[in-house]
Design a protein around this motif. Structure first.
Motif, mmCIF file in Angstrom:
data_model
loop_
_atom_site.group_PDB
_atom_site.id
_atom_site.type_symbol
_atom_site.label_atom_id
_atom_site.label_comp_id
_atom_site.label_asym_id
_atom_site.label_seq_id
_atom_site.Cartn_x
_atom_site.Cartn_y
_atom_site.Cartn_z
ATOM 1 N N PHE A 107 0.854 -1.182 0.000
ATOM 2 C CA PHE A 107 0.000 0.000 0.000
ATOM 3 C C PHE A 107 0.892 1.235 0.000
ATOM 4 N N SER A 108 0.565 2.211 -0.860
ATOM 5 C CA SER A 108 1.437 3.382 -0.987
ATOM 6 C C SER A 108 0.623 4.651 -1.217
ATOM 7 N N ASP A 109 1.347 5.784 -1.255
ATOM 8 C CA ASP A 109 0.761 7.084 -1.566
ATOM 9 C C ASP A 109 0.788 7.364 -3.058
ATOM 10 N N ASP A 110 1.276 6.439 -3.863
ATOM 11 C CA ASP A 110 1.415 6.631 -5.301
ATOM 12 C C ASP A 110 0.035 6.800 -5.933
ATOM 13 N N ALA A 111 -0.146 7.875 -6.708
ATOM 14 C CA ALA A 111 -1.452 8.158 -7.297
ATOM 15 C C ALA A 111 -1.842 7.149 -8.372
ATOM 16 N N SER A 112 -0.889 6.681 -9.156
ATOM 17 C CA SER A 112 -1.218 5.773 -10.255
ATOM 18 C C SER A 112 -1.462 4.344 -9.777
ATOM 19 N N SER A 113 -0.829 3.926 -8.704
ATOM 20 C CA SER A 113 -1.061 2.568 -8.183
ATOM 21 C C SER A 113 -0.942 2.561 -6.665
ATOM 22 N N PRO A 114 -2.051 2.861 -5.978
ATOM 23 C CA PRO A 114 -1.994 2.866 -4.513
ATOM 24 C C PRO A 114 -1.794 1.477 -3.912
ATOM 25 N N GLN A 115 -2.127 0.416 -4.678
ATOM 26 C CA GLN A 115 -1.878 -0.960 -4.242
ATOM 27 C C GLN A 115 -1.106 -1.679 -5.336
#
Length: 164
Positions: A121-129
């Motif tokens: 799980f991340s803060d990345d907008a394109s792939s939060p999972q």
């Protein structure tokens, strides 16, 4: 955006004080991430590969025999990469600084085969999972990733903070 060195809260570029704890911000030093004084930081050094693998489920093993298992997972000292595709390649990356949490899922058949699915799980907008599906020794891989994330965040002076 920079982070407060006292409490870890994010504040706006150019702010003189942290909005959460009121600590002064060193705007000249916050423009570039700080590194620990004692050792070399992975964020500033060369990127090294920590782990690489492929899906290892039954169907994936059969695909591997004929060269069709084209998914490759890679964890480096700075990022996570998932590369897929036989003819056209698709590469998804997440910087370790953006990772928030991990989850491991193992069904009974997965446990018998020694595989599992790791969810990042991340803060990345394109792939939060980001899913690492059906990988071998999933708990060991999770520990490698956890250590890499902690080392990268420490190297860039980012602390963990939870709201209560």
């Amino acid at each position: 955006m920079p982070y407060c060195t006292s409490c870890g809260a994010e504040y706006k570029q150019g702010a003189k004080f942290c909005g959460e704890c009121g600590a002064g911000t060193d705007t000249a030093a916050s423009a570039a991430p700080r590194r620990p004084a004692g050792g070399s930081a992975s964020g500033g050094g060369p990127e090294t590969e920590l782990w690489q693998g492929k899906p290892a489920g039954l169907s994936d093993r059969l695909k591997g025999l004929i060269g069709l298992n084209t998914t490759r997972y890679t964890i480096t000292s700075q990022r996570i990469m998932v590369k897929t595709g036989l003819i056209g390649k698709d590469l998804e990356e997440i910087e370790l600084l953006r990772v928030n949490d991990f989850s491991v899922d193992q069904t009974l058949p997965d446990r018998l085969l020694g595989i599992g699915t790791l969810t990042v799980f991340s803060d990345d907008a394109s792939s939060p999972q980001l899913l690492f599906r059906k990988i071998r020794k999933v708990l060991t891989v999770k520990d490698v990733l956890r250590k890499a994330v902690r080392d990268e965040k420490t190297a860039n002076n980012i602390s963990y903070r939870e709201q209560i």
